[in-house]
Design a protein around this motif. Structure first.
Motif, PDB file in Angstrom:
ATOM      1  N   GLU A   1     -35.032  42.403  -4.284  1.00 15.81           N
ATOM      2  CA  GLU A   1     -35.574  41.167  -3.706  1.00 15.81           C
ATOM      3  C   GLU A   1     -36.291  41.418  -2.380  1.00 15.81           C
ATOM      4  O   GLU A   1     -37.352  40.860  -2.121  1.00 15.81           O
ATOM      5  CB  GLU A   1     -34.422  40.173  -3.499  1.00 15.81           C
ATOM      6  N   PHE A   2     -35.711  42.265  -1.527  1.00 15.25           N
ATOM      7  CA  PHE A   2     -36.242  42.433  -0.172  1.00 15.25           C
ATOM      8  C   PHE A   2     -37.000  43.742   0.027  1.00 15.25           C
ATOM      9  O   PHE A   2     -37.404  44.054   1.150  1.00 15.25           O
ATOM     10  CB  PHE A   2     -35.108  42.349   0.858  1.00 15.25           C
ATOM     11  N   CYS A   3     -37.191  44.524  -1.023  1.00 19.52           N
ATOM     12  CA  CYS A   3     -37.940  45.783  -0.948  1.00 19.52           C
ATOM     13  C   CYS A   3     -37.410  46.688   0.168  1.00 19.52           C
ATOM     14  O   CYS A   3     -38.160  47.123   1.057  1.00 19.52           O
ATOM     15  CB  CYS A   3     -39.429  45.530  -0.746  1.00 19.52           C
ATOM     16  N   CYS A   4     -36.113  46.943   0.130  1.00 20.72           N
ATOM     17  CA  CYS A   4     -35.512  47.831   1.117  1.00 20.72           C
ATOM     18  C   CYS A   4     -34.458  48.678   0.411  1.00 20.72           C
ATOM     19  O   CYS A   4     -34.064  48.384  -0.714  1.00 20.72           O
ATOM     20  CB  CYS A   4     -34.881  47.050   2.257  1.00 20.72           C
ATOM     21  N   ASN A   5     -34.020  49.729   1.074  1.00 18.98           N
ATOM     22  CA  ASN A   5     -32.988  50.581   0.505  1.00 18.98           C
ATOM     23  C   ASN A   5     -31.634  50.142   1.044  1.00 18.98           C
ATOM     24  O   ASN A   5     -31.545  49.454   2.056  1.00 18.98           O
ATOM     25  CB  ASN A   5     -33.256  52.045   0.856  1.00 18.98           C
ATOM     26  N   GLY A   6     -30.566  50.549   0.360  1.00 13.80           N
ATOM     27  CA  GLY A   6     -29.236  50.175   0.796  1.00 13.80           C
ATOM     28  C   GLY A   6     -28.172  50.955   0.057  1.00 13.80           C
ATOM     29  O   GLY A   6     -28.456  51.698  -0.880  1.00 13.80           O
ATOM     30  N   THR A   7     -26.931  50.768   0.494  1.00 13.07           N
ATOM     31  CA  THR A   7     -25.812  51.469  -0.112  1.00 13.07           C
ATOM     32  C   THR A   7     -24.533  50.657   0.078  1.00 13.07           C
ATOM     33  O   THR A   7     -24.484  49.753   0.914  1.00 13.07           O
ATOM     34  CB  THR A   7     -25.647  52.881   0.499  1.00 13.07           C
ATOM     35  N   VAL A   8     -23.517  50.988  -0.708  1.00 13.49           N
ATOM     36  CA  VAL A   8     -22.188  50.397  -0.544  1.00 13.49           C
ATOM     37  C   VAL A   8     -21.297  51.467   0.066  1.00 13.49           C
ATOM     38  O   VAL A   8     -21.169  52.565  -0.473  1.00 13.49           O
ATOM     39  CB  VAL A   8     -21.605  49.936  -1.899  1.00 13.49           C
ATOM     40  N   VAL A   9     -20.689  51.157   1.223  1.00 14.57           N
ATOM     41  CA  VAL A   9     -19.866  52.102   1.954  1.00 14.57           C
ATOM     42  C   VAL A   9     -18.413  51.641   1.881  1.00 14.57           C
ATOM     43  O   VAL A   9     -18.122  50.449   2.046  1.00 14.57           O
ATOM     44  CB  VAL A   9     -20.323  52.183   3.434  1.00 14.57           C
ATOM     45  N   GLN A  10     -17.508  52.572   1.642  1.00 14.00           N
ATOM     46  CA  GLN A  10     -16.079  52.267   1.616  1.00 14.00           C
ATOM     47  C   GLN A  10     -15.518  52.512   3.017  1.00 14.00           C
ATOM     48  O   GLN A  10     -15.519  53.633   3.501  1.00 14.00           O
ATOM     49  CB  GLN A  10     -15.361  53.148   0.589  1.00 14.00           C
TER      50      GLN A  10
END
Length: 113
Positions: A66-75
């Motif tokens: 949706e926002f044209c960006c990168n990301g990750t899920v961090v524990q």
């Protein structure tokens, strides 16, 4: 003096109602959206406090698309799973979560600057 009704005043707690509302299942679970400054103009947007029943990876995939960006899920050991996105996406994420029906608008806290 034999038929006197003696009334002992009881302790009145003015905050008893407020404490009763906060404890138990009625407590509000807030979703916190924060921004972290990296170096220069670069920043990270973090989303924490989502319910564990949601698939964080699917939410992340939709946010990235949706926002044209990168990301990750961090524990995180204290906070559990945290979604990290590149850039300042605080307003975008909050409107996305409300429109998708994941969180009510009253349960979102936006932090930063």
């Amino acid at each position: 003096m034999s038929d006197l009704d003696i009334q002992i005043p009881t302790v009145f707690d003015p905050f008893a109602d407020a404490n009763a509302e906060d404890s138990g299942a009625g407590a509000k679970e807030y979703v916190h959206i924060r921004i972290q400054q990296r170096n220069g103009r670069k920043s990270l947007t973090t989303v924490q406090g989502l319910k564990k029943e949601f698939s964080y990876n699917k939410i992340l995939k939709d946010l990235k698309k949706e926002f044209c960006c990168n990301g990750t899920v961090v524990q995180d050991p204290e906070l559990g799973q945290v979604i990290q996105l590149q850039g300042d996406q605080r307003k975008n994420v909050s409107t996305f979560l409300v429109q998708a029906g994941i969180v009510k608008k009253d349960n979102i806290k936006i932090h930063g600057f």
